[in-house]
Design a protein around this motif. Structure first.
Motif, mmCIF file in Angstrom:
data_model
loop_
_atom_site.group_PDB
_atom_site.id
_atom_site.type_symbol
_atom_site.label_atom_id
_atom_site.label_comp_id
_atom_site.label_asym_id
_atom_site.label_seq_id
_atom_site.Cartn_x
_atom_site.Cartn_y
_atom_site.Cartn_z
ATOM 1 N N ALA A 69 0.835 -1.211 0.000
ATOM 2 C CA ALA A 69 0.000 0.000 0.000
ATOM 3 C C ALA A 69 0.863 1.252 0.000
ATOM 4 N N MET A 73 0.910 4.466 -2.834
ATOM 5 C CA MET A 73 0.279 5.696 -2.355
ATOM 6 C C MET A 73 1.346 6.620 -1.794
ATOM 7 N N THR A 77 -1.143 10.815 1.612
ATOM 8 C CA THR A 77 -2.441 10.161 1.412
ATOM 9 C C THR A 77 -2.644 9.019 2.407
ATOM 10 N N LEU A 78 -1.564 8.239 2.631
ATOM 11 C CA LEU A 78 -1.647 7.109 3.564
ATOM 12 C C LEU A 78 -1.918 7.595 4.998
ATOM 13 N N ALA A 81 -5.455 8.855 5.351
ATOM 14 C CA ALA A 81 -6.445 7.776 5.340
ATOM 15 C C ALA A 81 -6.576 7.119 6.708
ATOM 16 N N TYR A 121 -11.612 5.525 5.821
ATOM 17 C CA TYR A 121 -11.354 6.403 4.682
ATOM 18 C C TYR A 121 -12.296 6.042 3.537
ATOM 19 N N THR A 126 -7.572 5.782 -2.361
ATOM 20 C CA THR A 126 -6.705 4.782 -1.713
ATOM 21 C C THR A 126 -6.647 3.538 -2.580
ATOM 22 N N SER A 127 -5.620 2.724 -2.305
ATOM 23 C CA SER A 127 -5.439 1.524 -3.111
ATOM 24 C C SER A 127 -6.102 0.315 -2.452
ATOM 25 N N LEU A 130 -4.200 -1.165 0.513
ATOM 26 C CA LEU A 130 -4.467 -0.634 1.851
ATOM 27 C C LEU A 130 -5.694 -1.320 2.447
#
Length: 215
Positions: A69, A73, A77-78, A81, A121, A126-127, A130
């Motif tokens: 993840a 990202m 952003t991580l 989230a 989130y 997001t991926s 994650l």
């Protein structure tokens, strides 16, 4: 073995015999308790070993998912989230008695019943990696709590086994042999006194017979 100072009387002999009988019964009960504690302890150890391997593998997989993840990202952003989690987990403790040992029982409860609240989130930025990482951590939590419960139980059982072992050894190697030796000592003394009394009575009888016959 040196015998402690005891009063060589029949009353003391009776008291020591009762003490020996009680100590012998207690020794057997403690040995049975120790053996049963060992059996249950070994069962817990086997369960603990298997669960620890499972938890370690789950955590390793969760870490791998977080690495994936993070690679897909940005750090900002991580962090954003995961900044404000929606779900909370509460752990309560109760106890169950196993062979006079209070074993902890951990119970978990969540702030909300919705299983999707583990995701704090939106999914737009997001991926999926994650999502997998968060899900894998959520899945490992019950096993992690169970592992903590079993490991604490093993520790408490080991402490009780050691205390019971010491009591068994104290009875087997100190109290019981000491009491047996005291009983033998008093028995010998009483036998000696009885023989001495009989000898004196025989001498008195002989003297009385001599006097009766004018010797």
């Amino acid at each position: 073995m040196a015998v402690k100072q005891v009063n060589p009387t029949r009353m003391e002999l009776s008291r020591l015999k009762k003490k020996l009988n009680t100590a012998t019964r207690g020794h057997k009960l403690l040995k049975d308790k120790r053996d049963e504690l060992m059996r249950r302890f070994l069962e817990m150890v086997r369960e603990n070993r298997a669960l620890r391997m499972k938890v370690e593998e789950q955590i390793r997989q969760a870490n791998s998912n977080f690495v994936l993840a993070k690679s897909s990202m940005s750090d900002e952003t991580l962090k954003a989230a995961l900044l404000a989690p929606k779900q909370e987990v509460y752990v309560s403790t109760s106890y169950r008695n196993v062979m006079s040992v209070d074993i902890p029982v951990f119970k978990t409860d969540t702030r909300t019943p919705d299983p999707n609240d583990i995701y704090s989130y939106g999914f737009a930025f997001t991926s999926a990696d994650l999502d997998d990482a968060v899900k894998s951590l959520s899945d490992v939590l019950p096993d992690l709590i169970k592992l903590a419960e079993i490991e604490k139980s093993c520790q408490l059982m080991a402490d009780e086994i050691e205390k019971t072992r010491r009591r068994v050894n104290a009875l087997e190697h100190v109290m019981i042999p000491e009491t047996q030796e005291q009983i033998r000592y008093i028995t010998r003394k009483l036998d000696e006194n009885e023989r001495s009394t009989q000898t004196r009575l025989m001498k008195v009888k002989d003297m009385m017979l001599q006097q009766a016959h004018g010797y």
